[in-house]
Design an enzyme around this catalytic site. Structure first.
Site, PDB file in Angstrom:
ATOM      1  N   SER A  15      28.581  57.058  23.948  1.00 19.52           N
ATOM      2  CA  SER A  15      27.176  57.055  23.477  1.00 19.52           C
ATOM      3  C   SER A  15      27.007  56.626  22.108  1.00 19.52           C
ATOM      4  O   SER A  15      28.364  56.366  21.485  1.00 19.52           O
ATOM      5  CB  SER A  15      26.997  58.562  23.286  1.00 19.52           C
ATOM      6  OG  SER A  15      25.851  58.718  22.518  1.00 19.52           O
ATOM      7  N   TYR A  72      29.752  67.179  20.705  1.00 13.16           N
ATOM      8  CA  TYR A  72      29.204  66.214  21.722  1.00 13.16           C
ATOM      9  C   TYR A  72      29.577  65.069  21.376  1.00 13.16           C
ATOM     10  O   TYR A  72      30.124  64.156  21.926  1.00 13.16           O
ATOM     11  CB  TYR A  72      27.694  66.180  21.925  1.00 13.16           C
ATOM     12  CG  TYR A  72      27.071  65.086  22.964  1.00 13.16           C
ATOM     13  CD1 TYR A  72      27.467  65.110  24.318  1.00 13.16           C
ATOM     14  CD2 TYR A  72      26.626  63.889  22.347  1.00 13.16           C
ATOM     15  CE1 TYR A  72      26.910  64.072  25.304  1.00 13.16           C
ATOM     16  CE2 TYR A  72      26.409  63.151  23.138  1.00 13.16           C
ATOM     17  CZ  TYR A  72      26.329  63.065  24.678  1.00 13.16           C
ATOM     18  OH  TYR A  72      25.997  62.142  25.164  1.00 13.16           O
TER      19      TYR A  72
END
Length: 250
Positions: A141, A154
């Site tokens: 990401s 995360y």
């Protein structure tokens, strides 16, 4: 048909980016295993789409954070196809909370699925790659390099995936196994459903040079490239697929 004759596995492929990648790889000729954790109907729908387009696919359930499940997944790959050429580690979870509110259980759940799951998948996949090598693609990401508030854990899992990618590219290069990661930006998926609404979404959209959020179909062609022989000289790379967005809009 850039992947004709290849065998591929995409984890977490029952919806979102994983499903988009599965359909795209199959459209290029790969025989397929669609992995899912909980939603058999959605995984079966992806398999049906692939079959309707003339492809070959099966759905196999496995929680990628559980070693026994992962072993079973790749046993099914071996039983069905006898080998593996492409592994896409897409399965992942996210929980956005400020650190003061985040529980240990939430911390471990994200690391177990997002990081341990990648490790377990690669470890088992290596048993099925042949002498010709193959391609491992890890879904990371843009938050791995530019995290937003409430994404500390995360983002840390995605940073770990990128670091693992770089190390494994060096470790597995002698076996002609290429290892790369894709860093999607703001992408509409079930994982982000509702996160882009209202004023917050408008703020994020204002930071997009292309003026829109991404879709799974925007990420899939990057995976096709990395899986194919066109990327024979590409390994150890973290490739952004973010529409020019550098961070989370902050």
């Amino acid at each position: 048909m850039k992947l004709s004759g290849k065998v591929a596995v995409v984890t977490g492929a029952s919806s979102g980016i994983g499903a988009g990648i599965a359909r795209a790889l199959a459209a290029e000729g790969a025989s397929f295993v669609v992995n899912y954790a909980t939603s058999k109907p959605r995984a079966d729908a992806v398999v049906a789409d692939i079959a309707a387009a003339g492809g070959v696919a099966i759905a196999v359930q496995a929680d990628m954070s559980q070693s026994a499940d992962v072993v079973h997944l790749f046993e099914q790959v071996k039983a069905q196809y006898g080998r593996l050429d492409v592994l896409v580690n897409n399965a992942g979870v996210s929980q956005y909370e400020m650190v003061a509110d985040l529980t240990e259980a939430a911390f471990h759940h994200q690391f177990n699925v997002n990081v341990l799951g990648v490790f377990l998948g690669i470890r088992e996949a290596l048993k099925l790659f042949g002498e010709s090598g193959g391609s491992i693609i890890n879904l990371s990401s843009i938050l791995s390099t530019d995290p937003s508030p409430s994404s500390s854990v995360y983002s840390a899992t995605k940073g770990a995936i990128d670091t693992m990618t770089f190390a494994l590219a060096r470790e597995l290069g002698p076996r002609n196994i290429r290892v790369n990661s894709i860093l999607p930006g703001l992408t509409n998926t079930p994982l982000t459903d509702g996160n882009f609404a209202g004023a917050f979404g408008e703020k994020l959209l204002a930071g997009s040079p292309l003026g829109r959020f991404g879709e799974p179909e925007d990420i899939a062609p990057v995976a096709v490239f990395l899986a194919s022989d066109d990327a024979h000289w590409v390994t150890g790379e973290a490739i952004r697929a973010s529409g020019g967005v550098r961070g989370a809009g902050y």
